[in-house]
Design a protein around this motif. Structure first.
Motif, mmCIF file in Angstrom:
data_model
loop_
_atom_site.group_PDB
_atom_site.id
_atom_site.type_symbol
_atom_site.label_atom_id
_atom_site.label_comp_id
_atom_site.label_asym_id
_atom_site.label_seq_id
_atom_site.Cartn_x
_atom_site.Cartn_y
_atom_site.Cartn_z
ATOM 1 N N SER A 1 0.819 -1.206 0.000
ATOM 2 C CA SER A 1 0.000 0.000 0.000
ATOM 3 C C SER A 1 0.853 1.256 0.000
ATOM 4 O O SER A 1 1.926 1.315 0.608
ATOM 5 N N GLU B 1 -7.095 -3.356 1.984
ATOM 6 C CA GLU B 1 -7.690 -2.495 0.958
ATOM 7 C C GLU B 1 -8.418 -3.319 -0.093
ATOM 8 O O GLU B 1 -9.539 -2.990 -0.503
ATOM 9 N N SER C 1 -12.455 -3.180 -0.336
ATOM 10 C CA SER C 1 -12.907 -2.597 -1.601
ATOM 11 C C SER C 1 -13.879 -3.542 -2.290
ATOM 12 O O SER C 1 -14.911 -3.113 -2.831
ATOM 13 N N PRO D 1 -9.804 3.788 1.681
ATOM 14 C CA PRO D 1 -8.898 3.229 2.693
ATOM 15 C C PRO D 1 -8.330 4.296 3.607
ATOM 16 O O PRO D 1 -8.190 5.459 3.223
#
Length: 311
Positions: free
Chosen positions: A9, A115, A119, A131
């Motif tokens: 990320s 995430e 999602s 996020p």
């Protein structure tokens, strides 16, 4: 846990510095409706005798935003978010910039997994998942919810939608709590992200409007339900991670052991030798392990309704 090689990320702020930043300090403001992994009993002891730590995790449960039946519950807190001239998330000390050590890579990879999972869940409900940003700090940091030291443990602040963690907590988790392993460490992050999901669902903002109407006892009882739901949400993350073949033999046991070791009753027994049930605000060891398992075994939001019936 087979995390190496996975997507990492970019939603990470690394505010650590080589010298570890300024020493000492404590949280002056409450979470402002956010949530943390552990309760005040541990924070007070770990803080080395520092007084004035008042942390009450509070929230309001609602799932209508993603197609589930809403439950009208409220949770109160002690202190409102502090207003500081210093920008939220600012480190009290110089920053050496982002690092790329193995632990940082691990955190970024786990966050990427959360995430992807959330999602997908939000998309299936016709919503978009935004996020949180995760802030890595050393010793102390200022968030939109106030000033925090590492003694507070990992926490989520709804005021700036950020997860805060001093990675030295993982040493504490292994050495003080006896909960080692990469999946146990991943559970810590997944729990805080679970609070972010609650915030997106309108849980935490709604609470902040009505928290003054609840007694301390009722607030503690509701806080337990909120925290157990975050544990269950962490379990949902584990469910989908397992589906991807990332989970290895023994990982589930690591996470359940971690959930057990940070139960209110276990922490109080360890720190003061006796338990005070009316002060519980995160749930017992058995409850935390059970609700993580519910999410892990089902992968369904409906399984995480901690506000229905007994817990």
């Amino acid at each position: 846990m087979r995390w190496q090689g996975g997507r990492q990320s970019d939603n990470v702020e690394d505010l650590r510095d080589e010298n570890g930043g300024a020493q000492g300090g404590f949280r002056q403001g409450g979470f402002g409706g956010g949530g943390g992994l552990i309760g005040p009993a541990f924070q007070l002891v770990r803080g080395g005798g520092i007084s004035g730590i008042i942390i009450l995790v509070v929230a309001f449960f609602g799932m209508q935003a993603i197609g589930l039946d809403p439950i009208q519950f409220l949770l109160t807190g002690n202190l409102a978010p502090t207003q500081q001239a210093q920008a939220p998330g600012q480190k009290l000390g110089a920053s050496s910039g982002p690092r790329n050590d193995e632990m940082t890579q691990f955190v970024r990879t786990v966050l990427a997994e959360t995430e992807d999972v959330w999602s997908g869940i939000f998309k299936a409900k016709g919503a978009t998942y935004a996020p949180p940003t995760t802030v890595l700090f050393s010793n102390q940091v200022r968030s939109a919810c106030g000033f925090a030291s590492a003694a507070s443990g990992p926490f989520y602040c709804p005021g700036d939608r950020k997860v805060y963690i001093d990675l030295s907590f993982y040493n504490e988790l292994a050495n003080r709590f006896g909960a080692s392993g990469d999946f146990a460490e991943a559970y810590v992050l997944a729990h805080e992200v679970g609070h972010h999901v609650q915030n997106l669902l309108g849980i935490l903002p709604r609470f902040n409007q009505m928290r003054q109407s609840m007694s301390q006892d009722d607030a503690n009882k509701m806080s337990v339900r909120v925290e157990l739901q975050a544990d269950c949400f962490a379990g949902i993350w584990g469910y989908y991670t397992n589906q991807e073949g990332i989970v290895e033999q023994g990982d589930l046991e690591e996470a359940i052991n971690a959930a057990h070791q940070i139960g209110d009753d276990t922490i109080q027994k360890r720190t003061q030798g006796y338990v005070v049930p009316e002060t519980f605000n995160h749930g017992t060891s058995a409850q935390r392990a059970e609700w993580f398992s519910r999410g892990y075994n089902s992968g369904k939001l409906e399984a995480c309704d901690t506000f229905k019936g007994d817990i």
